[in-house]
Enzyme design. Structure first.
Site, PDB file in Angstrom:
ATOM      1  CE1 TYR A  54      -4.125   1.580  -0.076  1.00  0.00           C
ATOM      2  CE2 TYR A  54      -3.346   2.869   1.784  1.00  0.00           C
ATOM      3  CZ  TYR A  54      -4.269   2.650   0.772  1.00  0.00           C
ATOM      4  OH  TYR A  54      -5.319   3.509   0.621  1.00  0.00           O
ATOM      5  N   GLY A 153     -17.983  -0.563  -3.987  1.00  0.00           N
ATOM      6  CA  GLY A 153     -18.523   0.458  -3.082  1.00  0.00           C
ATOM      7  C   GLY A 153     -18.354   1.850  -3.672  1.00  0.00           C
TER       8      GLY A 153
HETATM    9  N1  LIG Z   1      -7.630   6.074  -4.159  1.00  0.00           N
HETATM   10  C1  LIG Z   1      -8.483   6.147  -3.138  1.00  0.00           C
HETATM   11  O1  LIG Z   1      -8.496   7.101  -2.370  1.00  0.00           O
HETATM   12  C2  LIG Z   1      -9.455   5.027  -2.951  1.00  0.00           C
HETATM   13  C3  LIG Z   1     -10.515   5.138  -2.039  1.00  0.00           C
HETATM   14  C4  LIG Z   1     -11.440   4.081  -1.954  1.00  0.00           C
HETATM   15  C5  LIG Z   1     -11.248   2.946  -2.731  1.00  0.00           C
HETATM   16  N2  LIG Z   1     -10.176   2.886  -3.554  1.00  0.00           N
HETATM   17  C6  LIG Z   1      -9.943   1.726  -4.430  1.00  0.00           C
HETATM   18  O2  LIG Z   1     -11.101   1.548  -5.218  1.00  0.00           O
HETATM   19  C7  LIG Z   1     -11.226   0.200  -5.578  1.00  0.00           C
HETATM   20  C8  LIG Z   1     -12.633  -0.254  -5.207  1.00  0.00           C
HETATM   21  O3  LIG Z   1     -12.762  -0.237  -3.780  1.00  0.00           O
HETATM   22  P1  LIG Z   1     -14.153  -0.639  -3.130  1.00  0.00           P
HETATM   23  O4  LIG Z   1     -14.015  -0.684  -1.656  1.00  0.00           O
HETATM   24  O5  LIG Z   1     -15.185   0.223  -3.719  1.00  0.00           O
HETATM   25  O6  LIG Z   1     -14.287  -2.121  -3.739  1.00  0.00           O
HETATM   26  P2  LIG Z   1     -15.293  -3.290  -3.364  1.00  0.00           P
HETATM   27  O7  LIG Z   1     -16.588  -2.728  -2.931  1.00  0.00           O
HETATM   28  O8  LIG Z   1     -14.586  -4.232  -2.475  1.00  0.00           O
HETATM   29  O9  LIG Z   1     -15.513  -3.982  -4.795  1.00  0.00           O
HETATM   30  C9  LIG Z   1     -14.440  -4.462  -5.552  1.00  0.00           C
HETATM   31  C10 LIG Z   1     -14.847  -4.355  -7.000  1.00  0.00           C
HETATM   32  O10 LIG Z   1     -13.741  -4.605  -7.832  1.00  0.00           O
HETATM   33  C11 LIG Z   1     -14.163  -5.457  -8.911  1.00  0.00           C
HETATM   34  N3  LIG Z   1     -12.992  -6.207  -9.336  1.00  0.00           N
HETATM   35  C12 LIG Z   1     -12.181  -6.960  -8.572  1.00  0.00           C
HETATM   36  N4  LIG Z   1     -11.180  -7.476  -9.326  1.00  0.00           N
HETATM   37  C13 LIG Z   1     -11.393  -7.033 -10.573  1.00  0.00           C
HETATM   38  C14 LIG Z   1     -10.704  -7.237 -11.815  1.00  0.00           C
HETATM   39  N5  LIG Z   1      -9.600  -7.992 -11.880  1.00  0.00           N
HETATM   40  N6  LIG Z   1     -11.208  -6.652 -12.924  1.00  0.00           N
HETATM   41  C15 LIG Z   1     -12.327  -5.890 -12.861  1.00  0.00           C
HETATM   42  N7  LIG Z   1     -13.016  -5.671 -11.709  1.00  0.00           N
HETATM   43  C16 LIG Z   1     -12.548  -6.234 -10.593  1.00  0.00           C
HETATM   44  C17 LIG Z   1     -15.255  -6.321  -8.311  1.00  0.00           C
HETATM   45  O11 LIG Z   1     -16.064  -6.814  -9.338  1.00  0.00           O
HETATM   46  P3  LIG Z   1     -17.122  -8.023  -9.092  1.00  0.00           P
HETATM   47  O12 LIG Z   1     -18.292  -7.395  -8.395  1.00  0.00           O
HETATM   48  O13 LIG Z   1     -17.428  -8.480 -10.486  1.00  0.00           O
HETATM   49  O14 LIG Z   1     -16.412  -9.061  -8.249  1.00  0.00           O
HETATM   50  C18 LIG Z   1     -15.959  -5.322  -7.404  1.00  0.00           C
HETATM   51  O15 LIG Z   1     -16.897  -4.582  -8.139  1.00  0.00           O
HETATM   52  C19 LIG Z   1     -10.117  -0.545  -4.827  1.00  0.00           C
HETATM   53  O16 LIG Z   1      -9.026  -0.696  -5.681  1.00  0.00           O
HETATM   54  C20 LIG Z   1      -9.766   0.416  -3.704  1.00  0.00           C
HETATM   55  O17 LIG Z   1      -8.468   0.247  -3.206  1.00  0.00           O
HETATM   56  C21 LIG Z   1      -9.292   3.881  -3.685  1.00  0.00           C
END
Ligand SMILES: NC(=O)c1ccc[n+]([C@@H]2O[C@H](COP(=O)([O-])OP(=O)(O)OC[C@H]3O[C@@H](n4cnc5c(N)ncnc54)[C@H](OP(=O)(O)O)[C@@H]3O)[C@@H](O)[C@H]2O)c1
Length: 329
Positions: A54, A153
């Site tokens: 991370y 999310g």
């Molecule tokens: N930069 C920032 O400040 C920030 C803040 C918040 C979150 N994030 C990032 O945003 C992303 C989403 O977070 P979240 O908490 O919203 O996720 P989440 O609710 O846990 O959901 C994960 C999502 O990723 C999809 N996914 C997983 N592997 C994949 C792949 N290889 N190809 C395409 N789709 C894939 C899943 O699809 P399925 O439903 O089809 O399984 C699901 O929709 C993460 O990478 C997280 O680290 C970043």
């Protein structure tokens, strides 16, 4: 005597060296609140931290957990504006525990009627979605935004907040069974990741193209988003779920003048003042209590079930977030 069970990380690894330990219940010092923690989600960033991959890693050993929600159970000297029982976002790492102290100056109070489960997921994903939509490029009602991982999310928050702001969303998913659900949540168009997105968009929106692309996957999925953007459009990378680098063809820069940027909420929070943070979370909490902003919950586990909870959180095709119920041990 009260116990304070906490998930303590001893070493970064996959699977992580994580144990549930009984710690003393902390006393709130001057300017601090004691929170009785209620619920916390397991986000991809938590899993990345446990693996030691991370942007910023904590010193070990540490109590893990990036977000959650608790109720005020003790008030240190000099604290004003909080009462026992208030629902509060800690805005501090180490949330996977039963009791924690936080600085009253940086904690965020929530309206009394905010549901605990939604509140537990408020500080990271909805905030990221709102900032992605409002702080990266200047958008006007009717403008188009395209995103991948639309079932996440963040993705679901983007769909709902964009609709509230009058923006239209094109949402890319990797499973057709999500189409109806996301359309019901407010998605204007849902497309499959495996499709060729640029021609798939051709018959929609009278030829208008998205000005903003939101990428949480990377690799070819990100490139597909970039290809759909209007000339001069911006692709913001904020996640890397596919764990593949983004290779940008020169033509997208030379002939299409696309802009490639990144976003990290941690950086935004470090720069923003408390007034700006509280204003952001007040807007989100208002939408949440009006049930205009929700994230689905797939399953709730107790702290003692953490290995199973982590396994579920790391699995594909979830129907929502995995939550830890911190009041049940
Ligand atoms: N930069 C920032 O400040 C920030 C803040 C918040 C979150 N994030 C990032 O945003 C992303 C989403 O977070 P979240 O908490 O919203 O996720 P989440 O609710 O846990 O959901 C994960 C999502 O990723 C999809 N996914 C997983 N592997 C994949 C792949 N290889 N190809 C395409 N789709 C894939 C899943 O699809 P399925 O439903 O089809 O399984 C699901 O929709 C993460 O990478 C997280 O680290 C970043």
């Amino acid at each position: 005597m009260k116990t304070n069970l906490a998930a303590v990380l001893k070493d970064f690894a996959n699977p992580p060296l994580l144990s549930i330990e009984a710690m003393p219940v902390p006393e709130p010092g001057p300017g601090e609140l004691l929170l009785e923690m209620k619920l916390a989600p397991i986000n991809p960033a938590d899993i990345n931290i446990l693996e030691g991959k991370y942007g910023e890693l904590p010193k070990l050993p540490t109590v893990v957990g990036n977000e959650g929600v608790g109720r005020v159970a003790g008030i240190g000297s000099g604290v004003k504006g909080f009462s026992e029982g208030d629902l509060v976002l800690p805005m501090k790492r180490g949330t996977w525990c039963q009791w924690m102290t936080v600085s009253a100056a940086s904690a965020i109070p929530l309206p009394a009627h905010t549901g605990e489960a939604q509140a537990a997921m408020l500080s990271v994903n909805p905030a990221t979605a709102l900032l992605l939509l409002e702080s990266m490029v200047c958008l006007s009602p009717g403008d188009l935004v395209i995103q991948n991982a639309s079932n996440s999310g963040v993705g679901r928050s983007v769909i709902q907040i964009a609709a509230l702001l009058g923006l239209r969303t094109i949402n890319v998913v990797r499973r057709p069974e999500l189409f109806a659900e996301l359309q019901e949540a407010g998605a204007d168009l849902v497309l499959l990741e495996e499709d060729d997105l640029r021609p798939a968009l051709a018959g929609h929106f009278d030829g208008f193209r998205p000005l903003l692309g939101l990428n949480a996957v990377g690799g070819s999925s990100a490139l597909q988003l970039a290809n759909t953007l209007a000339d001069g459009g911006t692709l913001v990378t904020y996640g890397a779920m596919g764990r593949q680098p983004l290779k940008v063809p020169n033509g997208l820069l030379i002939f299409r003048d696309l802009c490639f940027r990144g976003f990290w909420l941690t950086r935004w929070l470090k720069k923003a003042g408390m007034a700006e943070q509280r204003a952001l979370y007040q807007r989100l909490a208002d939408w949440m209590t009006a049930e205009k902003l929700t994230q689905p919950v797939a399953e709730v586990f107790s702290l003692s079930e953490i290995p199973k909870a982590l396994e579920q959180a790391a699995s594909d095709r979830r129907s929502g977030k995995i939550l830890l119920d911190l009041s049940a041990s």
